[in-house]
Scaffold this active site. Structure first.
Site, PDB file in Angstrom:
ATOM      1  CE  LYS A  76      37.466 128.771  -6.007  1.00  0.00           C
ATOM      2  NZ  LYS A  76      37.641 128.097  -4.702  1.00  0.00           N
ATOM      3  CB  SER A 151      41.289 128.663  -3.152  1.00  0.00           C
ATOM      4  OG  SER A 151      40.011 128.046  -3.115  1.00  0.00           O
ATOM      5  CB  SER A 175      38.594 127.762  -0.273  1.00  0.00           C
ATOM      6  OG  SER A 175      39.933 127.342  -0.289  1.00  0.00           O
TER       7      SER A 175
END
Lengths: 484, 478
Positions: A76, A151, A175
């Site tokens: 990420k 997210s 998330s």
């Protein structure tokens, strides 16, 4: 190769069926072929990945391999990675080349895994649909008109489309678990303090936790083994022994006591999602698990409390993005105030600004007691609810999300409705507990996730319970047709 | 109307740790800009603070030195504001739960009184960096070497009622922090600085007047001057029927005036909240006691001991113990020459005068204690007179040599030989019949003339006591 799990790929590498360089190149090719339509990666680090793969092959040949040596992983873009752009999904950091590795990146480097690239995400991890990214929305591989969740939307979409065997994510209010549910993945959010936050760009420090997206719980165990542990650079990381998460995967779940919180099956839950969760419960019953109705009475307070605590912390955490030392700086600032106002005004997107404003308001003098302090008290109540529940049951199960993936743009004008898409995941963060989402079926060809919540540092139990379900179901093996 | 001033001080003392409060960077003073700022000090995305345990222990040590309550559970808070030399956009400090709670120190006043001044609290915090406005035409440079340097902010109660008390309090805190080794006390480098809260009220009134805060005062002299000019300013306002505005004022030492920085209305909302990146600090009684045991003899105790052990009066003992280095110097000298009076007189006289003249501290003194003792020993055994000793001291200071070799090489040994001196006295009397006559007629002031003549002949080396005696005898003076 891309249908294989980490465990299978590791076996293949060890047996010499293919090299890490071949494997890495295969994923790079897939990313180049498929990612235009998905937008799951912000940066593809091809050269670096192939160099790492080459070193991994040497390490495997030398017999010094870790299970994850040579395994490609997508990171990420919230984790700082030395010499690589680390944008956090924001224009603010579009020009930011991190000068150091986050603890998580370092752990994977040490294990010898290969970083394929940095995945797309909601700006500064603020969002539940991956639509707030400066780099544009990520599409759900199961239906590109739908969001992948957020997210960590890029991390989820990349693994769902098999553009990576596994990826890392961060979970502040859901998330990891929410996009895992929406993309048919196993998404693990460890206990707060289990994985170091050092080098992970902070959204809400007391809630943020790094975790994983994998096809299986077995893979999640392998990933967590690499990431977990005390890091002296993170004062909130906890000195708790790291067990062998793989060792207990095959434990029997006969007699497992499972709580079903009535608040998580109430109004707002899609009826078809509820059915898929019921099916999963039936499977567990067949395995010998016992179910109990429980109550987490303060559940209704979790979304409001979260939307005070998280913005308050973010309003302070994001102060360092001021155009002075790094990141975006406005053109030709007139003076200091202009530099601040325009750098931040132009560098941040609207959701981030909304949360900074809410947070600054909640912390301001005269309102602190009514908002921030009260939210912290509610947090205590919510944590107590779980503590009480775990006196009766070993784990708690619920749907991960109230609905399957929604359409891109559907909740653009309704932040509150967007916030409530995390209603089943947020309390876990407020309490700091570990949670996992596992695939449990489909509604209109869109995946549904089952959430399992365990007591503090009971990740081994969580993975064991998830793994046993995956031994008798094949939902987690399904992959979207377009990306086969 | 008779006015009474009410003063409270906030003292910032930089803790003498090797590394910063939340990072491993060095805290050494004077390095090239930004060479002592790592990713944590720069506030890069993703970095986290880790508390320096040494800084915590130093703060606790201060607390035990002033008999304060130690916070068993203290918490770091974030004070949020934007400034270019504040990398994270917040300062990590302590608000609601400081590490050191209520304590006190005693100050001694010129009239001999002792007064107890309350210390409300002392908390740990990080310093900011520096903005450099010169050398960057049209721009500002930022040096983050100082960012993250550990400080304790020591907040007094509004207990002081005169400038003298404020200075005495600041000196006492300075003594304590340097005695216990938690601060180098260097005011020029900003290691020890203070803000003063000043208000006036009619004498006898219970209620406090409106206060102003004077910022960033970095010497004992300036604290005195800043408060004095602020007292005058406030009295002028009040006596002309005005009201004092609550505000922050900056003391300008060049103009010797205070001027407004910002009013209460402009005061920022710092949006304090507990720093979620740092755990609450939990300290046990055992840890506190272990630290308390490391306390050295403190200034007050040393003063009492000096009075009894060295038979010094309170003022001398107070002066000699104000700084640990000076006290140690005194003790070393005294032990070597076994004469505390002589040591005290010379240290507080010649030595202190010279230090002040050259603007030096005992630490940078070019004459070591044993060298100095060597000099005093020669006074004590009459090898040289006090007057000659001053010249020898001067040479020692400049050249760093030992007293004996200076006396030897310059031939400064005192003439104590009674025969030789008697011959000189006889000669002076024979050579100056007029003066002798006048002296005998009652002009006794001329004694100085005769002594002077002999000193001139001997370049000051004659033993003055013996000459006086001989002259008196020969001239038949009573």
């Amino acid at each position: 190769m891309h249908t294989k799990t980490i465990a299978q790929l590791a076996a293949g590498l060890k047996a010499g069926e293919f090299s890490s360089v071949e494997l890495t190149q295969h994923y790079i090719n897939r990313i180049q072929t498929f990612d235009n339509g998905l937008n799951s990666y912000i940066s593809l680090t091809e050269e670096r990945a192939l160099a790492q793969a080459k070193r991994a092959d040497e390490r495997i040949a030398a017999g010094k391999a870790h299970v994850l040596t040579g395994i490609p992983v997508a990171q990420k873009d919230i984790f700082c990675s030395d010499g690589v752009k680390t944008s956090c999904g924001s224009k603010m950091l579009d020009n930011f080349i991190a000068p150091y590795d986050a603890s998580v990146i370092e752990s994977f480097n040490n294990a010898g895994s290969v970083m394929l690239g940095k995945t797309n995400m909601d700006e500064f991890a603020m969002g539940s649909s991956n639509e707030t990214s400066f780099y544009g929305p990520v599409k759900n591989p199961w239906n590109v008109d739908c969001v992948p969740g957020g997210s960590s939307g890029g991390s989820a979409a990349s693994v769902a489309a098999r553009l990576a065997p596994a990826s890392t994510g961060t979970d502040t209010g859901g998330s990891i678990r929410q996009p895992a549910a929406l993309c048919n993945l196993t998404g693990l959010k460890p206990s707060y303090g289990r994985v170091s936050r050092y080098g992970m760009i902070a959204f809400a420090s007391s809630l943020d936790q790094a975790g994983t997206f994998t096809q299986t719980a077995e893979d999640a165990a392998l990933m967590l083994s690499v990431m977990a542990g005390l890091d002296v650079r993170d004062s909130t990381s906890i000195d708790e022994p790291v067990p062998d998460y793989s060792a207990s995967l095959n434990n029997d779940v006969k007699g497992l006591k499972v709580g079903l919180p009535k608040e998580y099956f109430a109004d707002g839950l899609d009826a078809d999602v509820a059915k898929r969760v019921d099916d999963a419960i039936s499977e567990y019953k067949k395995l010998g698990a016992e179910f109990f109705d429980i109550s987490l009475p303060n559940t209704h307070l979790s979304v409001p409390a979260y939307y005070i605590v998280a913005p308050a912390e973010c309003s302070s955490n994001l102060s360092r993005f001021d155009g002075v030392r790094f990141g975006y700086r406005c053109e030709e600032p007139k003076d200091l105030e202009d530099l601040y106002k325009r750098s931040r005004g132009e560098g941040f997107g609207s959701e981030v600004k909304r949360r900074i404003l809410v947070g600054a308001y909640a912390l301001s003098s005269g309102y602190y007691d009514a908002y921030y302090l009260k939210a912290q008290k509610i947090r205590r109540l919510i944590a107590n609810d779980f503590t009480e529940a775990f006196k009766q049951v070993d784990v708690i199960m619920s749907p991960t999300t109230p609905t399957p993936a929604f359409k891109v743009g559907e909740k653009d004008d309704d932040p509150i409705s967007m916030y409530y898409s995390d209603i089943y995941t947020i309390a876990v963060n407020l309490a700091g507990l570990p949670g996992i989402s596992v695939p449990c079926g489909f509604v209109n060809a869109l995946p549904v996730g089952l959430q399992i919540i365990a007591p503090y540092f009971a990740e081994a139990k969580l993975l064991n319970v998830a793994h046993q379900y995956q031994q008798v179901t094949d939902w987690h093996q399904q992959m979207p047709e377009t990306f086969k | 109307m008779q006015w009474e001033v009410v003063i409270g001080l906030e003292i910032h003392a930089q803790l003498a740790t090797k590394s910063k409060i939340f990072s491993g960077s060095s805290t050494a003073f004077g390095a090239e800009p930004n060479t002592q700022a790592n990713e944590v000090d720069l506030g890069l995305p993703g970095v986290l603070p880790v508390m320096n345990k040494q800084a915590l222990n130093m703060a606790i040590k201060f607390g035990t030195a002033i008999n304060a309550e130690i916070g068993k559970r203290s918490v770091f808070d974030r004070k949020n504001y934007f400034y270019p030399d504040l990398p994270k956009g917040y300062q990590t400090t302590q608000l609601a739960l400081p590490i050191v709670g209520l304590g006190s120190v005693d100050i001694e006043l010129k009239d001999g009184r002792t007064k107890t001044i309350g210390v409300t609290r002392a908390h740990l915090e990080e310093d900011a960096g520096k903005s450099l406005h010169e050398d960057f035409s049209g721009a500002t440079g930022i040096d983050l070497n100082r960012a993250g340097t550990p400080l304790i902010e020591i907040v007094s109660e509004p207990d002081m009622r005169s400038t003298e008390e404020a200075v005495a309090y600041m000196r006492k805190i300075h003594s304590i922090v340097t005695y216990i080794g938690i601060c180098d006390g260097n005011m020029q480098e900003g290691s020890f600085r203070c803000d003063a809260n000043v208000s006036m009220r009619p004498k006898g009134q219970e209620e406090f007047g409106t206060r102003t805060e004077l910022k960033n005062i970095n010497s004992f002299r300036f604290v005195e001057r800043a408060i004095n000019v602020e007292i005058e300013r406030q009295i002028d306002i009040l006596e002309s029927g005005g009201t004092v505005v609550q505000e922050t004022r900056l003391y300008d030492s060049n103009k010797n005036e205070t001027r407004s920085m910002r009013s209460k209305e402009d005061a920022m909302d710092y949006r304090y909240f507990p720093d979620p990146d740092l755990l609450p600090i939990v300290v046990t009684d055992d840890e506190i006691e272990a630290i308390r045991k490391t306390l050295p003899e403190l200034p007050d105790a040393k003063k009492v001991r000096f009075m009894s052990e060295y038979k010094l009066n309170a003022e001398d003992a107070g002066n000699l113990t104000a700084s640990l280095e000076l006290a140690n110097y005194f003790e070393t000298v005294t032990k070597e020459i076994d004469d505390s009076k002589l040591a005290a007189n010379w240290i507080m006289g010649e030595l202190t005068a010279r230090l002040n003249k050259e603007n030096l501290t005992v630490k940078s003194l070019p004459v070591s204690a044993s060298q100095f003792a060597g000099l005093l020993a020669r006074i004590k055994d009459n090898t040289i007179s006090g007057k000659i000793a001053k010249d020898v001291f001067d040479t020692m200071w400049n050249e760093g040599s030992e007293a004996d070799s200076i006396i030897e090489s310059k031939g400064l040994k005192q003439i104590n030989d009674t025969g030789a001196l008697e011959a000189m006295v006889d000669k002076v009397i024979a050579d100056n019949p007029n003066q002798v006559e006048q002296f005998k007629a009652g002009k006794e002031k001329l004694m100085g003339f005769f002594v002077g003549q002999i000193m001139k002949q001997t370049q000051g080396k004659a033993n003055p006591g013996q000459i006086n005696q001989l002259l008196k005898k020969k001239l038949g003076s009573s």
